[in-house]
Design an enzyme around this catalytic site. Structure first.
Site, PDB file in Angstrom:
ATOM      1  N   TYR A 182       0.650  -1.114  -0.062  1.00 50.47           N
ATOM      2  CA  TYR A 182      -0.043  -0.073  -0.038  1.00 50.47           C
ATOM      3  C   TYR A 182       0.916   1.375  -0.084  1.00 50.47           C
ATOM      4  CZ  TYR A 182      -3.911   3.011   1.149  1.00 50.47           C
ATOM      5  OH  TYR A 182      -4.940   3.906   1.352  1.00 50.47           O
ATOM      6  N   GLY A 184       1.443   3.943   1.458  1.00 48.05           N
ATOM      7  CA  GLY A 184       1.971   4.489   2.625  1.00 48.05           C
ATOM      8  C   GLY A 184       3.024   3.606   3.468  1.00 48.05           C
ATOM      9  N   LYS A 185       3.153   2.541   2.922  1.00 50.07           N
ATOM     10  CA  LYS A 185       4.097   1.344   3.637  1.00 50.07           C
ATOM     11  C   LYS A 185       5.687   1.875   3.296  1.00 50.07           C
ATOM     12  CE  LYS A 185       0.988  -1.673   5.531  1.00 50.07           C
ATOM     13  NZ  LYS A 185      -0.158  -1.229   5.116  1.00 50.07           N
ATOM     14  N   ASN A 186       6.533   1.122   3.939  1.00 52.57           N
ATOM     15  CA  ASN A 186       7.778   1.517   3.955  1.00 52.57           C
ATOM     16  C   ASN A 186       8.488   1.168   2.452  1.00 52.57           C
ATOM     17  OD1 ASN A 186       7.565   1.562   6.746  1.00 52.57           O
ATOM     18  ND2 ASN A 186       9.564   0.745   7.319  1.00 52.57           N
TER      19      ASN A 186
END
Length: 375
Positions: A182, A184-186
């Site tokens: 997704y 916004g993940k790292n």
């Protein structure tokens, strides 16, 4: 205004490479799976230290396919935790199985191995710990429980890209590891995406078939599968971003260290047991007056978030999984107190200092105890 997350800053730093890769994919005329996805799978598997990475459409589909590949189905139980996003539990239900929740450890906020061991029954098929906020769960203890009871250990690594303990990365401890990409993940796509990592050739083959309508070979639907394929453009985007992941992780750790040093001693910080076992997808503090603190920070121009305001068993759609409030006191106390501060690789030193100073000033009124309340 200091945003909680600003993906535009990340994009600005890699725009040329990202646009070139996406444009090449568009010009190729192949938009589902294909070479960009295959290349990313190979590189991500190498990064995680596994033989295989199977790219899929979302982190949720990664969880569902991993469970199905492990043979989880109606009548089975899967042990997991309430301190997670609801997708962890939803994936178990999608398989027709029963989620069995156990509380988290009050220090690590990951699955409590002792409670996990007590929850095993003859119906238990798998254990599904969550590397919460980017911190590795106690995989040695959980692996021992799984081995002793002949259970499949599957990692929910959706928040833990690159987390490492004793040289071993998230996604390589269990039979399978499940990742979300997704945005916004790292490691985030330009949309949805996920992957399952494994060292087992047979599991990888089954995963690849299940994601593509059960085809073991083109036109032969040997399994009742799903349309969980990754788009080629997402593979292209992730292929570029993977090259930057270690640098971004180092930046997250620097920011977390800055917060650790700057925040007042009485403010509860994230726990870690080693220099590499936490990748700080989220940097969450705790406050007895969380909602008021969040409002005050918003008024001061500082973005925050709450991960997650209610544990899964107190969500209306999943209320039948436990006996209501009080079922999991550690998870419930943490959910009432947690507040996520801005943390992303491009956050500047002065911005971190401003956030920490505001939190310190606004937290003085609460005089919080340093020990976490669990009831």
């Amino acid at each position: 205004m200091i945003p909680f997350l600003d993906l535009r800053r990340q994009y600005a730093g890699i725009a040329d490479d990202l646009e070139a890769s996406v444009l090449a994919t568009l010009r190729s005329g192949q938009y589902v799976l294909g070479e960009p996805v295959e290349c990313f799978e190979e590189n991500f598997a190498t990064y995680c230290g596994t033989r295989h990475a199977v790219a899929v459409s979302t982190g949720t589909s990664a969880l569902q396919l991993a469970l199905l590949t492990a043979g989880v189905g109606p009548g089975d139980e899967v042990i997991t935790v309430p301190t997670t996003f609801v997708a962890t539990v939803a994936a178990i239900l999608y398989c027709g199985a029963t989620p069995v929740l156990v509380d988290v450890d009050p220090e690590t906020l990951t699955m409590d191995p002792a409670q996990c061991a007590r929850a095993v029954t003859p119906r238990t098929k798998a254990i599904l710990p969550v590397h919460f906020h980017g911190r590795l769960a106690d995989m040695a203890a959980l692996d021992a429980i799984a081995y002793a009871n002949r259970l499949t250990l599957i990692e929910d690594s959706a928040q833990a890209h690159g987390a490492r303990r004793d040289g071993q990365r998230a996604g390589s401890f269990g039979a399978m590891g499940c990742f979300s990409f997704y945005p916004g993940k790292n490691l985030g796509a330009a949309g949805e995406g996920g992957a399952v990592t494994t060292n087992d050739d047979g599991l990888a083959s089954r995963l690849r078939a299940l994601r593509d309508w059960g085809q073991l070979e083109r036109g032969v639907h040997a399994l009742r599968g799903y349309n969980y394929r990754m788009d080629a453009i997402q593979g292209a985007v992730l292929g570029v971003k993977l090259r930057h992941l270690d640098g971004w992780t180092a930046a997250r750790r620097r920011i977390a260290g800055h917060y650790d040093a700057a925040l007042a001693p009485e403010i509860r910080r994230p726990a870690t047991s080693g220099p590499e076992d936490h990748v700080y997808h989220v940097y969450a503090i705790e406050s007895e007056d969380r909602d008021a603190l969040r409002r005050d920070l918003t008024d001061a121009g500082i973005g925050t978030n709450v991960h997650y305001m209610r544990p899964v068993h107190l969500q209306p759609a999943y209320a039948d999984l436990a006996n209501g409030p009080g079922s999991f006191p550690v998870a419930e106390a943490y959910a009432a107190r947690t507040l996520s501060l801005p943390i992303f690789p491009e956050l500047t030193g002065p911005e971190v200092e401003q956030v920490a100073a505001a939190v310190n000033a606004l937290s003085e009124r609460t005089h919080e105890p340093r020990e976490r309340a669990i009831a």
